[in-house]
Design a protein around this motif. Structure first.
Motif, PDB file in Angstrom:
ATOM      1  N   ILE A 104       0.873  -1.193   0.000  1.00  0.00           N
ATOM      2  CA  ILE A 104       0.000   0.000   0.000  1.00  0.00           C
ATOM      3  C   ILE A 104       0.902   1.234   0.000  1.00  0.00           C
TER       4      ILE A 104
ATOM      5  N   ASP B 274      -4.546   2.612  -8.774  1.00  0.00           N
ATOM      6  CA  ASP B 274      -5.120   3.559  -7.821  1.00  0.00           C
ATOM      7  C   ASP B 274      -6.522   3.943  -8.268  1.00  0.00           C
TER       8      ASP B 274
ATOM      9  N   ILE C 104      -9.297   3.562  -3.592  1.00  0.00           N
ATOM     10  CA  ILE C 104      -8.920   2.556  -2.587  1.00  0.00           C
ATOM     11  C   ILE C 104      -8.959   3.223  -1.208  1.00  0.00           C
TER      12      ILE C 104
ATOM     13  N   ASP D  19     -10.203  -3.198  -0.121  1.00  0.00           N
ATOM     14  CA  ASP D  19     -10.092  -2.714  -1.513  1.00  0.00           C
ATOM     15  C   ASP D  19      -8.732  -3.110  -2.091  1.00  0.00           C
ATOM     16  N   ALA D  20      -7.689  -2.933  -1.273  1.00  0.00           N
ATOM     17  CA  ALA D  20      -6.336  -3.271  -1.747  1.00  0.00           C
ATOM     18  C   ALA D  20      -6.264  -4.759  -2.062  1.00  0.00           C
TER      19      ALA D  20
ATOM     20  N   VAL E 166      -0.775  -1.143  -4.711  1.00  0.00           N
ATOM     21  CA  VAL E 166      -1.805  -0.118  -4.921  1.00  0.00           C
ATOM     22  C   VAL E 166      -1.339   1.220  -4.359  1.00  0.00           C
TER      23      VAL E 166
ATOM     24  N   VAL F 184      -2.752   4.967  -2.667  1.00  0.00           N
ATOM     25  CA  VAL F 184      -3.889   5.574  -1.981  1.00  0.00           C
ATOM     26  C   VAL F 184      -3.660   7.088  -1.928  1.00  0.00           C
TER      27      VAL F 184
ATOM     28  N   THR G  50      -2.862  -1.741   5.970  1.00  0.00           N
ATOM     29  CA  THR G  50      -2.043  -2.942   5.776  1.00  0.00           C
ATOM     30  C   THR G  50      -2.536  -4.065   6.695  1.00  0.00           C
TER      31      THR G  50
ATOM     32  N   LEU H 221      -5.594  -5.477   5.189  1.00  0.00           N
ATOM     33  CA  LEU H 221      -5.197  -6.349   4.067  1.00  0.00           C
ATOM     34  C   LEU H 221      -4.749  -7.712   4.599  1.00  0.00           C
TER      35      LEU H 221
END
Ligand code: FMN
Length: 301
Positions: free
Chosen positions: A50, A226, A229, A234-235, A246, A248, A272, A275
């Motif tokens: 991220i 991108d 997000i 989403d990531a 990705v 942000v 993170t 994720l």
């Protein structure tokens, strides 16, 4: 489905949000273990895929905003990106030690672009690139951004920029298989699948076109995504559908405004962890091992 504040149905940010929310994730717990979110890019290792988006002019929301953002990225061991800025600002950003990717505008003046590539090299950035989607205004004429004239770039011009530097060169604003083929032909070392926060209405959501673009790219170069997000979930969806990492933008601006670099760092860490939470529940042991078949599509898309 979540309405993006003040957005209309034709707005690409709203369509993109709807698409994120149309994607469902199945769970796989047996044999799953604590996942790693480590991310390798151009020979360097980061704690998270991220990254910051290529933002600019954050001084409008927080004093020294661009530098604060870089510090936040550094503290989170994440990749920092920067968009339009002057040379002094890029020097201040890279002086933080944040590993930074500099996205240069498609200025009409190609000599200026070559100079900015050289300057970015001297600043020790990890890569350079260009947001090719910001050459036109919505009236079909070339855009003028803060008094600077833009111009679309041909494949051969892109080849020249790429040839001029030893740094990896990233093409930002790829939203079709056609441009993905051209980016490969130009010699790009990465692409950003993006509609530049809705630069055109009814733009296809990046994740919708991503699997097709990933097929074209075929793991030859990294794919970044991108637009819209706002969470680790989403990531995860982006990574599952073919992204290597990705970026942000707006979801980092609010924490930056409130809490400076610490807000940025905490936002990256929070996303993170989200994720990692989804990775653990989908038997995805690291970011290179996310099985796309965990993603289900709701009817209607
Ligand atoms: C304040 C602001 C400034 C931006 N400046 C640039 C820029 O200079 N260059 C660029 O390539 N993209 C720029 N972008 C676009 C972002 O890099 C990104 O593509 C877009 O915001 C979508 O990500 P998001 O939905 O997470 O914000 C900017 C976006 C914002 C919100």
């Amino acid at each position: 489905m979540k309405d993006v504040e003040g957005k209309k149905p034709w707005d690409s940010d709203q369509i993109t949000r709807d698409y994120f929310d149309s994607l469902l994730v199945e769970m796989r717990h047996i044999d799953s273990e604590i996942p790693s979110t480590k991310f390798e890019l151009y020979g360097e290792t980061f704690d998270t895929p991220i990254m910051m988006a290529a933002l600019s002019h954050l001084g409008n929301i927080r004093e020294n905003g661009m530098v604060e953002m870089a510090k936040g990225a550094l503290e989170a061991n994440a990749v920092n990106w920067v968009g339009m800025c002057d040379e002094a600002e890029l020097e201040a950003i890279t002086a933080t030690g944040a590993r930074t990717i500099s996205i240069i505008k498609p200025y009409a003046d190609n000599d200026y672009i070559f100079r900015r590539i050289e300057h970015a090299e001297r600043c020790g950035v990890m890569a350079v690139g260009m947001d090719i989607d910001h050459s036109f205004g919505s009236n079909g004429k070339y855009d003028v951004v803060l008094g600077e004239k833009m111009k679309s770039k041909t494949l051969s011009e892109l080849k020249e920029f790429i040839k001029s530097t030893k740094l990896p060169f990233i093409i930002k604003g790829v939203l079709s298989e056609q441009d993905a083929y051209k980016a490969l032909e130009a010699g790009a070392k990465g692409i950003v699948v993006s509609h530049h926060h809705g630069i055109m209405n009814y733009a296809v959501p990046p994740l919708y076109v991503l699997p097709k673009i990933a097929k074209v790219i075929n793991r030859q170069i990294p794919i970044f995504v991108d637009c819209g997000i706002i969470s680790g979930m989403d990531a995860f969806k982006a990574l599952a559908l073919g992204a290597d990492a990705v970026s942000v933008g707006r979801a980092i601006m609010e924490p930056l405004k409130k809490n400076g670099w610490e807000g940025v760092k905490n936002q990256i860490i929070k996303m993170t962890e989200e994720l990692a939470g989804v990775m653990a529940r989908t038997c995805s042991r690291d970011i290179k091992n996310i099985d796309p078949s965990v993603i289900w599509h709701r009817n209607g898309w």
